[in-house]
Design a protein around this motif. Structure first.
Motif, mmCIF file in Angstrom:
data_model
loop_
_atom_site.group_PDB
_atom_site.id
_atom_site.type_symbol
_atom_site.label_atom_id
_atom_site.label_comp_id
_atom_site.label_asym_id
_atom_site.label_seq_id
_atom_site.Cartn_x
_atom_site.Cartn_y
_atom_site.Cartn_z
ATOM 1 N N LEU A 58 0.823 -1.220 0.000
ATOM 2 C CA LEU A 58 0.000 0.000 0.000
ATOM 3 C C LEU A 58 0.852 1.263 0.000
ATOM 4 N N THR A 59 2.064 1.191 0.549
ATOM 5 C CA THR A 59 2.963 2.350 0.472
ATOM 6 C C THR A 59 3.150 2.760 -0.977
ATOM 7 N N TRP A 60 3.466 1.782 -1.814
ATOM 8 C CA TRP A 60 3.647 2.076 -3.232
ATOM 9 C C TRP A 60 2.331 2.515 -3.884
ATOM 10 N N SER A 61 1.286 1.736 -3.664
ATOM 11 C CA SER A 61 0.027 1.963 -4.378
ATOM 12 C C SER A 61 -0.596 3.305 -4.024
ATOM 13 N N VAL A 62 -0.668 3.603 -2.726
ATOM 14 C CA VAL A 62 -1.244 4.881 -2.300
ATOM 15 C C VAL A 62 -0.278 6.025 -2.617
ATOM 16 N N GLY A 63 0.983 5.835 -2.271
ATOM 17 C CA GLY A 63 1.954 6.920 -2.398
ATOM 18 C C GLY A 63 2.184 7.374 -3.818
ATOM 19 N N VAL A 64 2.282 6.436 -4.768
ATOM 20 C CA VAL A 64 2.616 6.821 -6.131
ATOM 21 C C VAL A 64 1.461 7.579 -6.787
ATOM 22 N N THR A 65 0.222 7.216 -6.459
ATOM 23 C CA THR A 65 -0.922 7.942 -7.027
ATOM 24 C C THR A 65 -1.045 9.332 -6.409
ATOM 25 N N VAL A 66 -0.797 9.426 -5.118
ATOM 26 C CA VAL A 66 -0.860 10.733 -4.460
ATOM 27 C C VAL A 66 0.251 11.645 -4.972
ATOM 28 N N PHE A 67 1.433 11.075 -5.181
ATOM 29 C CA PHE A 67 2.540 11.877 -5.710
ATOM 30 C C PHE A 67 2.219 12.377 -7.116
ATOM 31 N N PHE A 68 1.498 11.583 -7.869
ATOM 32 C CA PHE A 68 1.082 11.993 -9.216
ATOM 33 C C PHE A 68 0.083 13.151 -9.161
ATOM 34 N N LEU A 69 -0.888 13.042 -8.270
ATOM 35 C CA LEU A 69 -1.955 14.040 -8.197
ATOM 36 C C LEU A 69 -1.552 15.305 -7.436
ATOM 37 N N ILE A 70 -0.748 15.162 -6.401
ATOM 38 C CA ILE A 70 -0.453 16.297 -5.520
ATOM 39 C C ILE A 70 1.041 16.524 -5.338
ATOM 40 N N GLY A 71 1.762 15.477 -4.949
ATOM 41 C CA GLY A 71 3.141 15.626 -4.509
ATOM 42 C C GLY A 71 4.075 16.244 -5.522
ATOM 43 N N ALA A 72 3.978 15.827 -6.785
ATOM 44 C CA ALA A 72 4.865 16.380 -7.813
ATOM 45 C C ALA A 72 4.646 17.875 -7.978
ATOM 46 N N GLY A 73 3.390 18.313 -7.861
ATOM 47 C CA GLY A 73 3.101 19.740 -7.958
ATOM 48 C C GLY A 73 3.665 20.522 -6.789
ATOM 49 N N VAL A 74 3.554 19.959 -5.575
ATOM 50 C CA VAL A 74 4.133 20.606 -4.389
ATOM 51 C C VAL A 74 5.649 20.684 -4.521
ATOM 52 N N ASP A 75 6.248 19.620 -5.019
ATOM 53 C CA ASP A 75 7.692 19.575 -5.225
ATOM 54 C C ASP A 75 8.156 20.724 -6.131
ATOM 55 N N SER A 76 7.502 20.893 -7.262
ATOM 56 C CA SER A 76 7.904 21.955 -8.190
ATOM 57 C C SER A 76 7.604 23.342 -7.628
ATOM 58 N N PHE A 77 6.518 23.458 -6.864
ATOM 59 C CA PHE A 77 6.165 24.747 -6.272
ATOM 60 C C PHE A 77 7.211 25.182 -5.240
ATOM 61 N N VAL A 78 7.581 24.263 -4.358
ATOM 62 C CA VAL A 78 8.590 24.579 -3.344
ATOM 63 C C VAL A 78 9.943 24.848 -3.999
ATOM 64 N N GLY A 79 10.195 24.200 -5.125
ATOM 65 C CA GLY A 79 11.445 24.404 -5.830
ATOM 66 C C GLY A 79 11.481 25.671 -6.672
ATOM 67 N N GLY A 80 10.407 26.440 -6.638
ATOM 68 C CA GLY A 80 10.388 27.711 -7.340
ATOM 69 C C GLY A 80 9.963 27.632 -8.784
ATOM 70 N N ALA A 81 9.421 26.480 -9.213
ATOM 71 C CA ALA A 81 9.001 26.323 -10.611
ATOM 72 C C ALA A 81 7.499 26.424 -10.789
ATOM 73 N N GLY A 82 6.795 26.847 -9.757
ATOM 74 C CA GLY A 82 5.347 26.933 -9.837
ATOM 75 C C GLY A 82 4.707 25.584 -9.598
ATOM 76 N N PHE A 83 3.408 25.591 -9.335
ATOM 77 C CA PHE A 83 2.692 24.342 -9.064
ATOM 78 C C PHE A 83 2.423 23.633 -10.383
ATOM 79 N N SER A 84 3.190 22.570 -10.621
ATOM 80 C CA SER A 84 3.076 21.847 -11.889
ATOM 81 C C SER A 84 2.822 20.374 -11.603
ATOM 82 N N PRO A 85 1.561 19.985 -11.373
ATOM 83 C CA PRO A 85 1.263 18.586 -11.072
ATOM 84 C C PRO A 85 1.567 17.682 -12.248
ATOM 85 N N ALA A 86 1.891 16.440 -11.953
ATOM 86 C CA ALA A 86 2.276 15.499 -13.002
ATOM 87 C C ALA A 86 1.137 15.217 -13.968
#
Length: 574
Positions: A58-86
């Motif tokens: 479930l770590t993989w299954s839940v985490g990878v979908t959440v990272f796709f929908l939310i996490g990748a966008g937060v990552d780019s936003f904090v990195g100064g590239a704007g909120f860019s979700p996968a």
């Protein structure tokens, strides 16, 4: 012969090769989840194995979908590239997302090993959701973007004059996961029986050293993708062979030195080379070099790996005996402190040519590394403590004491990971038919090899209970012997006890414990028409190995018996 050049743009070809390579190493990193699953399953008790495996899935299954929908966008936003979700990307952008996701999920799965044996599945999954959505993306955004807080253009990086340098996630992934696991374990509290009233620790061994070592080697294999794969094949049109070679070398040497150093320290402490410490030390060596394999000298790999392995038994003892935190799979000394150590060692072991190219002093480099470690640690501790503290406040962090004692496999999943005793069907495979119909034997069956358990013709009308305590590995032979005797019906129970078999010493992660209750199997059967002496002799012959601890057999009179289905009593009920 005139050579015809490929009708393909060179830049496009390099991009294709790079992305194909990235996918290959992404799959290697994903395979590390198999290693984590085996490593953690081996270090927990048998009653919690399915729960640990489910958490990894479930770590993989839940985490990878959440990272796709939310996490990748937060990552780019904090990195100064704007909120860019996968989900707003496409093509190679989705490869970039997947590559980032396997790193994120590595950090997430580390936590499960620290909270094993007592955390509610729903709490762990909820934490994984938040880690993949916010906690990890903030860390990676701060550290892996030039415009992030710790980058060269970020507030901290520009103030120091040097960026935080974490090549493959020694702190961003591993130290973060180890620190998060330690924090969660602290909030949850130790497993039942882990500590005595006086604060002294009890050893709770895991159920399979084989699984733990297998998981270690699978992780080490995947780590070549984790570290070596982080070097792209082509950079600015050039093959980065120097960097690839350095990363491959330092990763391998540090891994080896971590295992040797942990084993050496365990030998000094206990007089024995502890297998689990060697395995964990190998991983600690890998974690230690993960932040700096691109920049370390060859001798630096020996130093970092050796220190990372050597600190493992010492830090684990401190966590266990001083902090009183029950870190089941030693995730903090393996991932947390080893990751921090390796990250801070960069200015000590950095290759001169890398230092010159970076254009910074060793002092500036150390300040940047220290700032990154401190900021990432504080963020991880605060957010993890708040989340698990909230779960604990509403009674959703930990299973009930009854469920913990029964095991999370049953209470959380309704399964038994090891449901079989001995050899299934050993008494009937390819053998005679077994009857339990309560009827009279036919003339045909009397002369055949049919086995009956229906009481048959009573022997003086007496019922006897034969109870045998035997070695678990002899159960299959005993089942077969009982079937051949004509008494195949039996009840089997897992038990532990002591008798003539001497106590033995065990060792788990460098700590010695006494085993005076040995694992046995209790076999019970009731006979009426079959002489009890025949049954006792059959069990005795099948269970005998000639060594102390073969067990004992007891014969007891039975006053009466009652068959629930038919209402028959006495020998007819048997």
């Amino acid at each position: 012969m005139e050579l015809t050049p490929l009708q393909t743009d060179a830049e496009m070809m390099m991009e294709a090769i790079n992305y194909t390579w990235i996918l290959v190493v992404t799959f290697l990193i994903f395979f590390m989840h198999a290693g984590f699953a085996m490593l953690e399953a081996g270090q927990v008790r048998s009653k919690n194995v399915a729960n640990q495996l489910t958490k990894n899935l479930l770590t993989w299954s839940v985490g990878v979908t959440v990272f796709f929908l939310i996490g990748a966008g937060v990552d780019s936003f904090v990195g100064g590239a704007g909120f860019s979700p996968a989900f707003g990307s496409s093509g190679t952008g989705w490869i970039d997302w997947l590559y980032g996701a396997v790193f994120a999920m590595t950090a997430a799965t580390i936590v499960s090993g620290a909270v094993a044996g007592r955390a509610k599945l729903r709490a762990y999954v909820a934490y994984t959701f938040l880690l993949a959505a916010v906690i990890y993306p903030v860390v990676s955004g701060m550290a892996w973007y030039d415009a992030g807080l710790l980058g060269i253009d970020g507030a901290v990086g520009s103030a120091i004059g040097a960026p935080f340098d974490d090549f493959a996630g020694g702190t961003v992934v591993h130290a973060m996961g180890g620190i998060a696991g330690l924090t969660a374990a602290w909030i949850l509290g130790p497993r039942i029986g882990r500590y005595n009233d006086d604060g002294s620790a009890n050893v709770i061994p895991g159920h399979s050293m084989t699984f733990a070592v297998l998981g270690t080697l699978v992780l080490a294999f995947g780590w070549y993708g984790f570290n070596v794969g982080t070097s792209a094949i082509f950079s600015d049109g050039a093959f980065v062979g120097d960097q690839l070679g350095r990363v491959a070398l330092t990763t391998t040497i540090s891994m080896a030195c971590g295992a040797m150093a942990a084993g050496a320290v365990a030998l000094v402490k206990t007089g024995k080379v502890d297998t689990l410490y060697v395995a964990n030390g190998l991983l600690a060596g890998l974690v230690g070099i993960t932040a700096i394999p691109h920049a370390s000298t060859w001798w630096g790999a020996f130093l970092v790996g050796g220190l990372a392995g050597a600190q493992l038994p010492i830090v684990f003892g401190f966590v266990e005996n001083t902090l009183k935190i029950d870190d089941v799979c030693a995730v903090f000394p393996v991932h947390g402190s080893a990751g921090v150590l390796g990250t801070l060692m960069l200015p000590v072991v950095v290759a001169p040519e890398y230092l010159d190219a970076a254009g910074v002093t060793r002092g500036e480099m150390f300040l940047a590394q220290l700032a990154g470690v401190v900021i990432i640690s504080v963020w991880t501790i605060v957010t993890t403590a708040l989340i698990w503290g909230a779960f604990k406040a509403v009674g959703q962090a930990r299973v009930t004491p009854e469920h913990e004692q029964d095991g999370l496999d049953v209470s959380e999943h309704g399964v038994d990971t090891y449901p079989e005793f001995g050899e299934p069907n050993v008494a009937t495979d390819g053998g005679p038919e077994i009857r339990t119909d309560g009827g009279e034997p036919s003339d045909e069956s009397r002369s055949s090899s049919e086995l009956r358990t229906d009481g048959g013709l009573p022997n003086d009308g007496e019922l006897k209970m034969i109870t045998a305590i035997i070695r678990p590995d002899r159960l299959g032979a005993v089942k077969k012997a009982l079937a051949e005797t004509g008494a195949p019906s039996l009840t089997v129970t897992n038990v532990s006890g002591r008798g003539s078999q001497p106590a033995k010493k065990g060792q788990w992660r460098g700590e010695e414990y006494t085993v005076d209750l040995h694992q046995k199997v209790k076999v019970e059967c009731i006979v009426g028409d079959i002489p009890a002496t025949d049954v006792v002799e059959a069990i005795g012959e099948a269970a005998n190995t000639g060594e102390p601890g073969d067990g004992k057999i007891f014969v007891l009179p039975v006053e009466d018996a009652y068959q629930v289905r038919t209402g028959n009593t006495g020998t007819d009920a048997v």
